[in-house]
Design a protein around this motif. Structure first.
Motif, short mmCIF file in Angstrom:
data_model
loop_
_atom_site.label_atom_id
_atom_site.label_comp_id
_atom_site.label_asym_id
_atom_site.label_seq_id
_atom_site.Cartn_x
_atom_site.Cartn_y
_atom_site.Cartn_z
N VAL A 363 0.83 -1.21 0.00
CA VAL A 363 0.00 0.00 0.00
C VAL A 363 0.87 1.26 0.00
CG1 VAL A 363 -1.69 1.32 1.33
CG2 VAL A 363 -1.95 -1.15 1.08
N GLY A 364 1.97 1.24 0.76
CA GLY A 364 2.86 2.39 0.78
C GLY A 364 3.51 2.65 -0.56
N VAL A 365 3.96 1.59 -1.22
CA VAL A 365 4.57 1.74 -2.55
C VAL A 365 3.53 2.27 -3.54
CG1 VAL A 365 5.60 0.48 -4.48
CG2 VAL A 365 6.33 0.00 -2.14
N PHE A 366 2.32 1.75 -3.47
CA PHE A 366 1.27 2.20 -4.38
C PHE A 366 0.96 3.69 -4.20
CE2 PHE A 366 -3.26 3.12 -5.01
CZ PHE A 366 -3.40 2.81 -6.36
N CYS A 367 0.84 4.13 -2.94
CA CYS A 367 0.51 5.53 -2.68
C CYS A 367 1.61 6.46 -3.17
CB CYS A 367 0.26 5.73 -1.19
SG CYS A 367 -1.22 4.88 -0.56
N ILE A 368 2.86 6.13 -2.88
CA ILE A 368 3.95 7.01 -3.28
C ILE A 368 4.12 7.00 -4.80
CG2 ILE A 368 6.43 7.39 -3.09
CD1 ILE A 368 6.30 6.44 -0.25
N CYS A 369 3.98 5.84 -5.43
CA CYS A 369 4.07 5.80 -6.90
C CYS A 369 2.96 6.61 -7.55
CB CYS A 369 4.02 4.35 -7.38
SG CYS A 369 5.52 3.40 -7.05
N ALA A 370 1.76 6.59 -6.96
CA ALA A 370 0.66 7.39 -7.50
C ALA A 370 0.89 8.88 -7.29
CB ALA A 370 -0.65 6.96 -6.86
N LEU A 371 1.46 9.25 -6.15
CA LEU A 371 1.70 10.65 -5.87
C LEU A 371 2.90 11.21 -6.63
CD1 LEU A 371 1.07 10.56 -2.01
CD2 LEU A 371 -0.43 11.57 -3.74
N GLU A 372 3.91 10.37 -6.86
CA GLU A 372 5.13 10.80 -7.54
C GLU A 372 5.19 10.25 -8.96
OE1 GLU A 372 7.00 12.89 -5.93
OE2 GLU A 372 5.92 12.67 -4.04
N ALA A 373 4.04 10.05 -9.59
CA ALA A 373 4.02 9.45 -10.92
C ALA A 373 4.73 10.31 -11.95
CB ALA A 373 2.57 9.20 -11.34
N LYS A 374 4.56 11.62 -11.89
CA LYS A 374 5.19 12.50 -12.87
C LYS A 374 6.70 12.42 -12.78
CE LYS A 374 3.22 16.40 -13.50
NZ LYS A 374 2.73 17.80 -13.34
N THR A 375 7.24 12.37 -11.54
CA THR A 375 8.70 12.28 -11.37
C THR A 375 9.23 10.92 -11.79
OG1 THR A 375 8.50 13.81 -9.51
CG2 THR A 375 10.57 12.63 -9.74
N ILE A 376 8.48 9.86 -11.51
CA ILE A 376 8.93 8.52 -11.86
C ILE A 376 8.93 8.31 -13.37
CG2 ILE A 376 8.38 6.06 -11.63
CD1 ILE A 376 7.28 6.66 -8.86
N ILE A 377 7.92 8.83 -14.05
CA ILE A 377 7.84 8.65 -15.51
C ILE A 377 8.93 9.44 -16.21
CG2 ILE A 377 6.38 9.08 -17.53
CD1 ILE A 377 3.96 8.52 -15.77
N SER A 378 9.22 10.64 -15.75
CA SER A 378 10.25 11.45 -16.38
C SER A 378 11.63 10.89 -16.04
CB SER A 378 10.14 12.89 -15.89
OG SER A 378 10.36 12.95 -14.48
N PRO A 379 12.63 11.13 -16.88
CA PRO A 379 14.00 10.64 -16.59
C PRO A 379 14.56 11.31 -15.33
CG PRO A 379 13.77 11.25 -18.90
CD PRO A 379 12.55 11.76 -18.21
N SER A 380 14.62 10.55 -14.27
CA SER A 380 15.13 11.07 -13.00
C SER A 380 15.60 9.89 -12.15
CB SER A 380 14.05 11.86 -12.25
OG SER A 380 13.02 11.01 -11.81
N PRO A 381 16.40 10.16 -11.13
CA PRO A 381 16.84 9.07 -10.24
C PRO A 381 15.71 8.43 -9.45
CG PRO A 381 18.28 10.98 -10.04
CD PRO A 381 17.08 11.42 -10.83
N VAL A 382 14.55 9.07 -9.39
CA VAL A 382 13.42 8.51 -8.66
C VAL A 382 12.72 7.50 -9.56
CG1 VAL A 382 11.27 8.99 -7.46
CG2 VAL A 382 13.15 10.64 -7.35
N THR A 383 12.83 6.23 -9.24
CA THR A 383 12.21 5.14 -9.99
C THR A 383 11.35 4.31 -9.05
OG1 THR A 383 14.10 3.67 -9.63
CG2 THR A 383 14.15 5.08 -11.61
#
Length: 492
Positions: A363-383
């Motif tokens: 649940v924690g991974v899902f929430c953070i991935c949903a909240l940080e989706a724009k950063t994760i999709i764009s080329p960045s160290p956040v994956t």
């Protein structure tokens, strides 16, 4: 005649309290009957009356503060002596940050941080400048273990050494230490019997050895270890494996490690608390009794580790005396039963905790991935992999992070406010996971209510054994058919 008159006219002798030698020859009941008032007993005599459990609790109340205070003060002085004797350490403190670091402040802070498993240090690069220095890595790694997962092992080792070094003339003190070694869970929640302590020690060795092998075998060819000697790579792998499960120190750039190593570290952070927590639950005989589980041997007698004892001998079971010839099928069944595990309660605890806690991580991974989706999709160290690492680190209260380029903070500093709140909730939940279903009654002093509960449980168990004798093999002994030495019977 004169002698009789002299005896009649002698002044009455005043009562004098018995000496220590007199008390050594008397039982506790005799000691109480000799004294008019409890205030007439000395401290040693009151200890004799109180019993071994009372003396054990008093001894632990002195050993534990000495352990924590002594480890903190002595380790700080030892690390300060290392800095004074090492020109390289002095140069690191002078040039690693923008401003020089006080050696005393650094020594006391980093040792306390390691012992309390905080993972904080004054150096912006954590412990990367010391990746080729054996002493600080080995010393801080020992402090990390001594303050967390290896604490029950070291505490029992200290008590065992005290028992061996105590002369036989000090009978009472040896009796107190022996009671702590024989019945540790009646005095302290994180002091375990010998067998569980050896299991915990073996588990720590297996986990750390696995992390070391994975680190060396998967990262020796990467640029992160270019120019690092093989001996230093082994040392760094050992230290990083220890602190990844318990503290947030870093001796190398985690973002540049092999993804396989990161995956192993994620699993290690998730199970960081389980070795101690499961050992604590497995060594608690009161929780087994509350679940209706009793340990018995093949003869139907209670195990030596259990606190439950029948009041009267039971009628022998005729079926247990029948000799059963071994066949190929029975031998294969016995082998399968041995491989399944020695304790049903232990396996149940492991399965329950792993399957229940994994939901929080998902649940924690899902929430953070949903909240940080724009950063994760764009080329960045956040994956997504880095998010899983941060979530497992927060849930395991480790404090480790893959970091973010050109910033001295962890990667979670780049998250939004809501994502940080999710990590805070996971830290609180992970810190309090593994709690028992009921109060862990480590210190259990005699009382009328306890005696009533024990008698009630013994009557239920005797009824169960009588029902087992009548029904035969339907609800009878399973392990005796396969040659096992221990039975676990559950009240139905």
């Amino acid at each position: 005649m004169d002698d009789e008159d002299d005896q009649d006219h002698q002044p009455p002798q005043l009562w004098q309290p018995p000496t220590t030698a007199d008390f050594d020859r008397l039982s506790a009941a005799d000691i109480v009957s000799l004294a008019y008032d409890q205030m007439e007993l000395t401290k040693e005599q009151r200890y004799r009356v109180g019993g071994a459990e009372y003396r054990s609790l008093d001894l632990l109340s002195r050993i534990l503060p000495c352990y924590f205070i002594g480890m903190t003060v002595v380790s700080g002085l030892v690390f300060r002596a290392y800095i004074a004797a090492s020109p390289y350490a002095q140069s690191v403190l002078a040039t690693a940050n923008a401003q020089p670091i006080n050696p005393w402040y650094m020594s006391l802070f980093v040792t306390l941080s390691a012992f309390d498993n905080l993972g904080l240090t004054h150096l912006d690069a954590s412990l990367v400048p010391f990746q080729n220095c054996p002493f600080p890595l080995l010393f801080l790694g020992f402090l990390v273990l001594a303050g967390n997962t290896a604490y029950p092992v070291i505490l029992r080792f200290i008590i065992w050494c005290m028992y061996k070094l105590t002369p036989e003339s000090k009978v009472m003190f040896r009796e107190t230490l022996q009671y702590l070694l024989d019945h540790p869970r009646r005095c302290y929640t994180t002091l375990f019997p010998a067998r569980q302590t050896w299991y915990l020690f073996a588990t720590l060795i297996i986990i750390n050895a696995t992390e070391l092998v994975v680190y060396v075998s998967t990262n020796y060819w990467l640029p992160v270890n270019s120019g690092v000697p093989v001996a230093s790579q082994v040392l760094d792998g050992l230290f990083q494996g220890i602190v990844t499960r318990n503290a947030g120190f870093a001796v190398t750039n985690l973002m540049e490690l092999n993804p396989a190593t990161i995956l192993v570290y994620i699993v290690a952070m998730y199970i960081s608390v389980y070795p101690v927590a499961i050992t604590m639950r497995n060594s608690n005989v009161y929780q087994e009794r509350s679940l209706g589980m009793y340990r018995t041997d093949d003869t139907g007698n209670f195990d030596d580790d259990s606190d439950v004892r029948p009041e009267a001998p039971q009628r022998p079971n005729i079926m247990l005396k029948l000799k059963r010839n071994k066949t190929l099928n029975s031998v294969m069944s016995a082998s399968k039963n041995v491989l399944k595990g020695p304790d049903v309660l232990l396996m149940t605890q492991i399965q329950r905790q792993i399957t229940r806690d994994i939901c929080w991580v998902i649940v924690g991974v899902f929430c953070i991935c949903a909240l940080e989706a724009k950063t994760i999709i764009s080329p960045s160290p956040v994956t997504m992999a880095s998010v899983i690492f941060e979530v497992c680190s927060a849930f395991g209260n480790v404090g480790g992070s893959l970091g973010f380029p050109n910033t001295p903070t962890s990667q979670s500093a780049q998250y939004s406010v809501v994502s940080k709140l999710v990590l805070i909730i996971l830290m609180f939940r992970g810190r309090h996971r593994g709690l028992p279903a009921a109060i862990d009654r480590a210190v259990l002093l005699p009382s009328e209510q306890l005696n009533h509960e024990d008698s009630h449980e013994q009557q239920l168990h005797r009824l169960y054994r009588s029902a087992s004798n009548i029904t035969g093999f339907s609800t009878g002994i399973n392990s005796s058919r396969s040659g096992s030495q221990v039975n676990v019977r559950v009240l139905l």
